[in-house]
Write a protein that holds these residues in place. Structure first.
Motif, PDB file in Angstrom:
ATOM      1  N   UNK A 246       0.681  -1.008  -0.097  1.00 55.66           N
ATOM      2  CA  UNK A 246      -0.155   0.003   0.167  1.00 55.66           C
ATOM      3  C   UNK A 246       1.067   1.365  -0.138  1.00 55.66           C
ATOM      4  N   UNK A 247       2.036   1.189   0.643  1.00 55.67           N
ATOM      5  CA  UNK A 247       2.765   2.348   0.812  1.00 55.67           C
ATOM      6  C   UNK A 247       3.745   2.669  -0.354  1.00 55.67           C
ATOM      7  N   UNK A 248       4.151   1.556  -1.016  1.00 55.27           N
ATOM      8  CA  UNK A 248       4.583   1.637  -2.294  1.00 55.27           C
ATOM      9  C   UNK A 248       3.905   2.181  -3.378  1.00 55.27           C
ATOM     10  N   UNK A 249       2.337   1.705  -3.269  1.00 60.73           N
ATOM     11  CA  UNK A 249       1.232   2.331  -4.257  1.00 60.73           C
ATOM     12  C   UNK A 249       1.239   3.657  -4.142  1.00 60.73           C
ATOM     13  N   UNK A 250       1.190   4.297  -2.963  1.00 61.87           N
ATOM     14  CA  UNK A 250       0.938   5.634  -2.617  1.00 61.87           C
ATOM     15  C   UNK A 250       2.424   6.440  -2.976  1.00 61.87           C
ATOM     16  N   UNK A 251       3.212   5.865  -2.813  1.00 60.99           N
ATOM     17  CA  UNK A 251       4.504   6.573  -3.038  1.00 60.99           C
ATOM     18  C   UNK A 251       4.604   6.603  -4.665  1.00 60.99           C
ATOM     19  N   UNK A 252       4.475   5.500  -5.390  1.00 61.01           N
ATOM     20  CA  UNK A 252       4.514   5.517  -6.720  1.00 61.01           C
ATOM     21  C   UNK A 252       3.381   6.608  -7.426  1.00 61.01           C
ATOM     22  N   UNK A 253       2.327   6.995  -6.847  1.00 59.40           N
ATOM     23  CA  UNK A 253       1.046   7.612  -6.976  1.00 59.40           C
ATOM     24  C   UNK A 253       1.742   9.283  -6.873  1.00 59.40           C
ATOM     25  N   UNK A 254       2.449   9.299  -5.905  1.00 53.96           N
ATOM     26  CA  UNK A 254       3.102  10.571  -5.432  1.00 53.96           C
ATOM     27  C   UNK A 254       4.388  11.173  -6.494  1.00 53.96           C
ATOM     28  N   UNK A 255       4.924  10.137  -6.905  1.00 55.73           N
ATOM     29  CA  UNK A 255       6.050  10.367  -7.751  1.00 55.73           C
ATOM     30  C   UNK A 255       5.416  10.750  -9.251  1.00 55.73           C
ATOM     31  N   UNK A 256       4.306  10.049  -9.586  1.00 53.95           N
ATOM     32  CA  UNK A 256       3.685  10.478 -10.802  1.00 53.95           C
ATOM     33  C   UNK A 256       3.193  11.793 -10.656  1.00 53.95           C
ATOM     34  N   UNK A 257       2.652  12.214  -9.733  1.00 53.98           N
ATOM     35  CA  UNK A 257       1.910  13.444  -9.571  1.00 53.98           C
ATOM     36  C   UNK A 257       3.129  14.690  -9.656  1.00 53.98           C
ATOM     37  N   UNK A 258       4.251  14.318  -8.894  1.00 53.77           N
ATOM     38  CA  UNK A 258       5.506  15.219  -8.944  1.00 53.77           C
ATOM     39  C   UNK A 258       5.857  15.318 -10.394  1.00 53.77           C
ATOM     40  N   UNK A 259       5.926  14.128 -11.044  1.00 55.05           N
ATOM     41  CA  UNK A 259       6.617  14.503 -12.521  1.00 55.05           C
ATOM     42  C   UNK A 259       5.583  15.182 -13.345  1.00 55.05           C
ATOM     43  N   UNK A 260       4.625  15.054 -13.269  1.00 55.69           N
ATOM     44  CA  UNK A 260       3.225  15.862 -13.913  1.00 55.69           C
ATOM     45  C   UNK A 260       3.573  17.141 -13.574  1.00 55.69           C
ATOM     46  N   UNK A 261       3.597  17.541 -12.266  1.00 53.26           N
ATOM     47  CA  UNK A 261       3.784  19.000 -12.003  1.00 53.26           C
ATOM     48  C   UNK A 261       5.019  19.529 -12.325  1.00 53.26           C
ATOM     49  N   UNK A 262       6.098  18.899 -12.323  1.00 53.10           N
ATOM     50  CA  UNK A 262       7.357  19.408 -12.902  1.00 53.10           C
ATOM     51  C   UNK A 262       7.186  19.737 -14.272  1.00 53.10           C
ATOM     52  N   UNK A 263       6.521  18.699 -15.084  1.00 43.80           N
ATOM     53  CA  UNK A 263       6.328  18.965 -16.662  1.00 43.80           C
ATOM     54  C   UNK A 263       5.527  20.101 -17.117  1.00 43.80           C
ATOM     55  N   UNK A 264       4.456  20.440 -16.054  1.00 44.16           N
ATOM     56  CA  UNK A 264       3.602  21.305 -16.155  1.00 44.16           C
ATOM     57  C   UNK A 264       4.530  22.776 -16.085  1.00 44.16           C
ATOM     58  N   UNK A 265       5.256  22.881 -14.880  1.00 45.04           N
ATOM     59  CA  UNK A 265       5.823  23.959 -14.367  1.00 45.04           C
ATOM     60  C   UNK A 265       7.100  24.325 -15.641  1.00 45.04           C
ATOM     61  N   UNK A 266       7.919  23.268 -16.260  1.00 40.27           N
ATOM     62  CA  UNK A 266       8.542  23.378 -17.277  1.00 40.27           C
ATOM     63  C   UNK A 266       8.035  24.150 -18.492  1.00 40.27           C
ATOM     64  N   UNK A 267       6.761  23.492 -18.726  1.00 39.79           N
ATOM     65  CA  UNK A 267       5.746  24.140 -19.857  1.00 39.79           C
ATOM     66  C   UNK A 267       5.599  25.587 -19.540  1.00 39.79           C
ATOM     67  N   UNK A 268       5.097  25.688 -18.476  1.00 43.00           N
ATOM     68  CA  UNK A 268       4.813  27.265 -18.269  1.00 43.00           C
ATOM     69  C   UNK A 268       6.153  28.263 -18.200  1.00 43.00           C
ATOM     70  N   UNK A 269       7.194  27.584 -17.827  1.00 43.35           N
ATOM     71  CA  UNK A 269       8.368  28.432 -17.775  1.00 43.35           C
ATOM     72  C   UNK A 269       9.079  28.568 -19.228  1.00 43.35           C
TER      73      UNK A 269
END
Length: 76
Positions: free
Chosen positions: A36-59
């Motif tokens: 369960x914790x691995x699934x939670x961490x995986x989801x958080x990493x996916x969200x972080x990667x998406x947010x970084x990609x969005x920030x890079x696009x905005x910048x």
């Protein structure tokens, strides 16, 4: 050992079986928690990667060949 009391051997067998079952139950519970914790961490990493990609696009930054990043306005 030929003269052992069958009731004592049976009692010992039951105690060992109960301990084994308790250990299996705890192992199963801990395994489920870890998965369960691995699934939670995986989801958080996916969200972080998406947010970084969005920030890079905005910048205005694009990713070129892995780690090399240059602003879109400086491309030749």
């Amino acid at each position: 050992m030929a003269e052992t009391d069958p009731k004592t051997v049976q009692d010992l067998t039951l105690v060992v079986q109960m301990l084994q079952q308790q250990m299996q139950d705890k192992f199963h519970t801990m395994s489920d928690q870890i998965i369960g914790r691995i699934d939670d961490i995986s989801s958080l990493i996916d969200d972080l990667e998406k947010n970084i990609a969005d920030l890079m696009t905005q910048a205005g930054v694009e990713e070129l060949e892995g780690e090399n990043k240059i602003p879109a306005t400086q491309k030749s």
